[in-house]
Design an enzyme around this catalytic site. Sequence first.
Site, PDB file in Angstrom:
ATOM      1  N   THR A   1       0.470  -1.285   0.125  1.00  8.65           N
ATOM      2  CA  THR A   1       0.204   0.159  -0.109  1.00  8.65           C
ATOM      3  C   THR A   1       0.548   0.645  -0.638  1.00  8.65           C
ATOM      4  O   THR A   1       0.301   2.643  -0.107  1.00  8.65           O
ATOM      5  CB  THR A   1      -0.819  -0.251   1.339  1.00  8.65           C
ATOM      6  OG1 THR A   1      -0.192   0.031   2.691  1.00  8.65           O
ATOM      7  CG2 THR A   1      -1.672  -1.277   0.912  1.00  8.65           C
ATOM      8  N   LYS A   2       1.912   0.977   0.431  1.00 14.62           N
ATOM      9  CA  LYS A   2       2.912   2.412   0.229  1.00 14.62           C
ATOM     10  C   LYS A   2       3.148   3.301  -0.843  1.00 14.62           C
ATOM     11  O   LYS A   2       2.821   2.798  -1.699  1.00 14.62           O
ATOM     12  CB  LYS A   2       4.323   1.986   1.176  1.00 14.62           C
ATOM     13  CG  LYS A   2       4.537   1.193   2.336  1.00 14.62           C
ATOM     14  CD  LYS A   2       3.495   2.437   3.405  1.00 14.62           C
ATOM     15  CE  LYS A   2       3.476   1.876   5.120  1.00 14.62           C
ATOM     16  NZ  LYS A   2       2.282   0.966   5.330  1.00 14.62           N
ATOM     17  N   ASN A   3       4.105   4.478  -0.565  1.00 15.71           N
ATOM     18  CA  ASN A   3       4.254   4.709  -1.805  1.00 15.71           C
ATOM     19  C   ASN A   3       4.805   4.700  -2.900  1.00 15.71           C
ATOM     20  O   ASN A   3       4.456   4.725  -4.476  1.00 15.71           O
ATOM     21  CB  ASN A   3       5.074   6.042  -1.849  1.00 15.71           C
ATOM     22  CG  ASN A   3       4.014   6.837  -0.305  1.00 15.71           C
ATOM     23  OD1 ASN A   3       2.560   6.726  -0.177  1.00 15.71           O
ATOM     24  ND2 ASN A   3       4.338   8.586  -0.749  1.00 15.71           N
TER      25      ASN A   3
END
Length: 386
Positions: free
Chosen positions: A188-190
């Site tokens: 889910t991270k950038n």
Amino acid sequence: MSSAVPFTVPSFAGEVADAVVKVLDSGWVTTGPQTAAFEQDFADYLGAAHVVAVASCTTALELCLRGMGLPQGSPVLTPSLTFCGAINAILHAGHRPVLVDIDEDTLVPGPETVAVAAARLVSAGTPAAAMIVQNQGGYPVDLAALTAAAGLDRTRVIEDAAHGPGAGRDGAPVGSSSYAACFSFYATKNMPIGEGGAVATTDQELADRVRAMRLHGMSKDSWKRYMPGGSWRYDVKDIGLKANMTDIQASIGRAQLTALPEWQRVRGELVARYDEALRGLPGLTLPQRDLDGVQHAWHLYQIRVPERDALIAELEAAGVATSVHFIPASHMTYYRGVLGEQECARVPVTDRVAEELLSLPLYPGLSPDGQDRVVTALTKALRARD
């Protein structure tokens, strides 16, 4: 049934598939040359002296705490509004979490709340031994101010930068000058890899200790033992974990890193559209604002709304998925048992704000139509309450 607008969808650079195939064809898939190359690429991106790739941000936090060599049971300051993994890292390292309240506007501890928690420990005769600070949602904390407020040396402060890639203060990227900054590459991270993390540090000794401890404390990893001219002999001078990154993951990370600046630009545009569309809605508080010299990573777009749980259900019925970041540690059964009721009662702002937080969909692949659907559903629900 899946939502018409998911909360998040991971983005992948076009070169990822080819990069993975090259690693598979190379015959070396675990920690090796691609991991070393990723560490250098990420260090160059951050402007950091050293980067060590590990299995997750959680293991990065634990390895940094272990690398400090603190006495067992040391008090470690931490926000209560954080992911449970950050609290677990303190406990797994053999230390005691000490909860710090947040500033209502930034959603992170401020110098005042840190100073209160630190003074409480001093009065009890057990001063804080270390502190973990968190860049909630991508908002970069003022590391120097929090360090001073805690009365700690910079070598006793770990920056939880799981939400941090793309953030910075006064032109310096998060992690560029930290004693220890821990990053996440979760799905889910950038900059998603799927799983994975990294430690960025200015300190050669800490980098060396983390590098050894990520593989059980062994003095040499497999690549160094089995490459031409290597020796099978190794030593274990300190106990470690199984927390290494593989070359498959690293090859994905190298490709993802090239796309990160463009993804960050898109995130900024989506945030500006949300700001314009949602400003002035009844009962809604927009996310923490940029200050002079602050570059927000915008990992999350966190609003505050009344009757949050009912609103989540209404948005889901309209085809819009949302999330909440985070359930405070002070609300969790296990941590309440470890910390005690008195300690868990010392974060009143966190307790109040946490009941209102709602994270809206925000990712580079979010289309204008999808974002408009989020705005329309949220506007309808909030105006019906007015």
